[in-house]
Design an enzyme around this catalytic site. Structure first.
Site, PDB file in Angstrom:
ATOM      1  N   HIS A 238       0.799  -1.231   0.000  1.00  0.00           N
ATOM      2  CA  HIS A 238       0.000   0.000   0.000  1.00  0.00           C
ATOM      3  C   HIS A 238       0.834   1.285   0.000  1.00  0.00           C
ATOM      4  CE1 HIS A 238      -3.397  -2.573   1.140  1.00  0.00           C
ATOM      5  NE2 HIS A 238      -2.687  -3.021   2.155  1.00  0.00           N
TER       6      HIS A 238
HETATM    7  C1  BDR Z   1      -3.099   0.846   5.284  1.00  0.00           C
HETATM    8  O1  BDR Z   1      -3.363   0.441   6.625  1.00  0.00           O
HETATM    9  C2  BDR Z   1      -2.166   0.048   7.241  1.00  0.00           C
HETATM   10  O2  BDR Z   1      -2.318  -1.192   7.858  1.00  0.00           O
HETATM   11  C3  BDR Z   1      -1.085   0.036   6.176  1.00  0.00           C
HETATM   12  O3  BDR Z   1       0.140   0.496   6.723  1.00  0.00           O
HETATM   13  C4  BDR Z   1      -1.611   0.983   5.138  1.00  0.00           C
HETATM   14  O4  BDR Z   1      -1.234   2.318   5.408  1.00  0.00           O
HETATM   15  C5  BDR Z   1      -3.750  -0.138   4.351  1.00  0.00           C
HETATM   16  O5  BDR Z   1      -5.110  -0.218   4.593  1.00  0.00           O
END
Ligand code: BDR
Ligand code: CA
Length: 309
Positions: A238
């Site tokens: 992500h």
């Molecule tokens: C986001 O949520 C967190 O767990 C990850 O770091 C990312 O920023 C993904 O949904």
């Protein structure tokens, strides 16, 4: 070489936040790092940011910020990121701690001293919302607020429709999306196109470098989680997407949309509601929403960042 975009990374490391730091260290001109509670508690996200600063040899300040959301209790993601945030990766305790515990003031002062910085939030939006409350003109001084959060379709990873960063502080996210800041959004619809796992981990481990080893362990932990929980071999990467959307915008297809955040819904709290109706949209566009990534190139750049760290 063309000058690199100046970036502040607001993060909650976090396995993929650590990957975003590796990516930003290589391709952005990093102005500083601010931390927020999210994936794990603030003390851990801050310590992890300091650990990554030392691993990467970064000469930037780290400022810790909000320990919890604007409203209610903090949601964590220990199941995804491990008890202290970096999965199984154990880095030495940092020699230097955070430069302050006033991330919000630092964000305001730094963007007053220098216009045109990209603010890249990849955790809950609490620090950003607090900075905007204290200084609404911040919206005019930043080049963009390019965030990882939400989803352009009704897809979630905490609930069926809510993504973690928005779910963890929906009131803050709602304020940010209402702020008229120059927003860009990399949501789950986009980040699920960019997947890495064991094959990439092996390449990183074979580099025989500290950063290569660290990335290999981050990827390995992440792969095991995603295989067990979601039956997918490679996990979605992500947070580096938000960094690369600033440094390599040509790799992303975006469209102007109106985005609002559901804060009241009994089933939909934390959902990003995106008006896809074109000319019939109820409100003007407030955000550049990313829909397509050139995933292979994005992954190549992340691997390059690891190789050249
Ligand atoms: C986001 O949520 C967190 O767990 C990850 O770091 C990312 O920023 C993904 O949904
Ligand atoms: Ca994050």
């Amino acid at each position: 070489m063309a000058s690199r975009p100046r970036v502040i990374l607001d993060c909650d490391p976090g396995v993929d936040d650590a990957m975003a730091l590796i990516t930003a260290a290589r391709f952005a001109d990093l102005v500083g790092i601010t931390t927020v509670a999210g994936n794990v508690e603030l003390e851990h996200t801050t310590a992890n940011a300091c650990r990554m600063r030392e691993l990467l040899g970064l000469e930037v300040e780290v400022h810790s910020g909000a320990a919890g959301p604007l409203v209610g209790d903090q949601a964590f993601a220990h199941n995804v990121h491990g008890a202290t945030g970096l999965g199984d990766l154990v880095l030495p305790n940092p020699e230097k701690g955070p430069d302050s515990e006033n991330a919000v003031d630092w964000l305001i002062e730094t963007t007053r001293a220098e216009e045109g910085i990209h603010l890249v939030p990849v955790g809950p939006l609490t620090n950003v919302a607090l900075a905007l409350r204290a200084d609404p003109q911040l919206t005019d001084r930043v080049a963009s607020v390019t965030l990882m959060g939400g989803a352009a379709v009704g897809v979630g990873n905490v609930t069926s429709v809510a993504e973690f960063n928005v779910y963890a502080d929906p009131e803050a996210a709602a304020e940010v999306f209402r702020s008229r800041a120059p927003l860009a959004m990399l949501g789950l619809n986009l980040t699920h196109q960019v997947r890495m796992g064991s094959a990439h981990s092996e390449v990183c481990a074979a580099l025989g470098t500290q950063v290569g080893d660290a990335m290999a362990q981050l990827l390995e932990f992440y792969t095991v989680f995603h295989l067990a929980e979601e039956q997918v071999v490679d996990g979605p990467i992500h947070d580096p997407c938000a960094v690369l959307a600033v440094t390599h915008p040509d790799l992303f297809e975006v469209a102007e949309r109106n985005v609002r955040v559901e804060i009241d819904g009994t089933l939909t709290r934390g959902m990003t509601v995106i008006d896809e109706r074109g000319p019939r949209a109820a409100e003007p566009a407030n955000c550049r929403v990313a829909y397509r990534a050139h995933a292979e190139r994005v992954i190549e750049l992340i691997m390059q960042a690891v190789r050249e760290a």
